[in-house]
Design an enzyme around this catalytic site. Structure first.
Site, mmCIF file in Angstrom:
data_model
loop_
_atom_site.group_PDB
_atom_site.id
_atom_site.type_symbol
_atom_site.label_atom_id
_atom_site.label_comp_id
_atom_site.label_asym_id
_atom_site.label_seq_id
_atom_site.Cartn_x
_atom_site.Cartn_y
_atom_site.Cartn_z
ATOM 1 C CB THR A 197 -0.961 0.026 1.126
ATOM 2 O OG1 THR A 197 -0.087 0.433 2.382
ATOM 3 C CG2 THR A 197 -1.757 -1.448 1.279
ATOM 4 N N GLY A 198 0.492 2.289 -0.602
ATOM 5 C CA GLY A 198 1.248 3.474 -1.090
ATOM 6 C C GLY A 198 2.586 3.148 -1.530
ATOM 7 N N GLY A 199 2.330 2.228 -2.637
ATOM 8 C CA GLY A 199 3.567 1.871 -3.263
ATOM 9 C C GLY A 199 4.187 2.632 -4.407
ATOM 10 C CE1 TYR A 240 3.621 9.768 10.580
ATOM 11 C CE2 TYR A 240 5.216 9.818 12.228
ATOM 12 C CZ TYR A 240 4.756 9.371 11.058
ATOM 13 O OH TYR A 240 5.834 8.547 10.441
ATOM 14 C CB SER A 279 6.132 8.075 -3.751
ATOM 15 O OG SER A 279 5.541 8.345 -2.562
ATOM 16 N N GLY A 280 8.683 6.718 -2.253
ATOM 17 C CA GLY A 280 9.146 6.411 -0.814
ATOM 18 C C GLY A 280 9.552 5.065 -0.528
ATOM 19 C CB ILE A 281 9.321 3.454 2.746
ATOM 20 C CG1 ILE A 281 10.441 4.139 3.372
ATOM 21 C CG2 ILE A 281 9.699 1.970 3.166
ATOM 22 C CD1 ILE A 281 10.206 4.194 5.021
ATOM 23 N N GLY A 282 7.661 2.675 0.156
ATOM 24 C CA GLY A 282 6.789 1.650 -0.803
ATOM 25 C C GLY A 282 7.265 1.360 -1.957
ATOM 26 C CB SER A 306 7.433 6.309 12.845
ATOM 27 O OG SER A 306 8.142 7.215 13.302
#
Length: 253
Positions: free
Chosen positions: A12-14, A150, A16-19, A137
């Protein structure tokens, strides 16, 4: 590197970034990859860039309806999946007295409620012996000023991971949590910080990190891929900090 050969991995959220980095690592290890995200154009572009038949599906992690539709599409296309990396998340960094109800709800709806129902709706598709990785996190326990909501959303994820690891043990589904420290991702820009403030933020944290730098998404991705693989077959209910030594430095400093 074929430790995930022919496995189906959902990120999920793939886009950008870590995904995105995790999707790349899964592909390098032989997996078939599905990425999701809220922005159709971004998801489709990322899937094309990743190549290797990567499937991009538009789905907002905060929407239970989207999670149901995602599950239906995955069932139709693959029948079952082997790896679920719940990576999507947002950040809103404000002093507690400035947080609005809408900001609170948005963060919780994506980071915790959305993560919970993504797991719930996709769980019937996860093969026995599969793997779930939750991206949390170090904020879950470090208490950084300005990150109250957060941090709470991430602490809830860590608690969920511990509980799921016990509930799903009978199916041999392993559940682990990854706690990154400062990593170079778009999250700060998406939270509304400009380039100068982002640079200052990273510089401030770099001074507190024993390794004297922020991490790279690819470094987190390698840990995620390890936990997803059979190399981690006896690891469940664990939480891994990947923070350049920041957390232990804060505890002893």
């Amino acid at each position: 590197m074929s430790t995930l050969q022919n496995k189906v991995a959902v990120v999920t959220g793939g886009n950008s970034g870590i995904g995105y980095a995790a999707a790349e690592e899964f592909i390098a290890r032989g997996a078939k990859v599905v990425i999701t995200g809220r922005n159709r154009q971004a998801v489709e572009a990322a899937a094309t860039e990743l190549g290797s038949g990567t499937l991009g599906i538009t789905a907002n992690q905060a929407s239970i309806t989207d999670s149901v539709q995602l599950a239906n599409e995955l069932k139709t296309t693959f029948g079952q999946i082997d790896v679920l990396f719940v990576n999507a998340g947002i950040g809103s960094f404000l002093p507690v007295e400035q947080v609005t109800e809408d900001q609170f709800d948005e963060t919780m709806n994506v980071n915790f409620k959305g993560a919970f129902f993504t797991v719930q709706k996709l769980l019937p598709l996860i093969a026995d012996g599969g793997s779930i990785i939750l991206l949390s996190s170090v904020n879950a326990f470090t208490g950084m000023p300005g990150a109250s909501v957060y941090s709470a959303s991430k602490a809830a994820l860590n608690s969920l991971g511990r509980t799921l690891s016990r509930e799903l043990a009978s199916r041999n589904i392993r559940v682990n949590v990854v706690n990154p420290g400062p990593i170079k991702t778009p999250i700060l820009a998406k939270a509304g910080m400009d380039e100068d403030n982002i640079a200052a933020f990273r510089k401030k944290f770099a001074e507190r990190i024993p390794l004297s730098r922020a991490g790279e998404s690819a470094e987190v991705a390698k840990l995620v891929a390890f936990l997803a693989s059979s190399d981690a077959s006896f690891i469940t209910g664990a939480e891994y900090n990947i923070d350049g030594g920041l957390t232990i430095h804060e505890l002893v400093g």
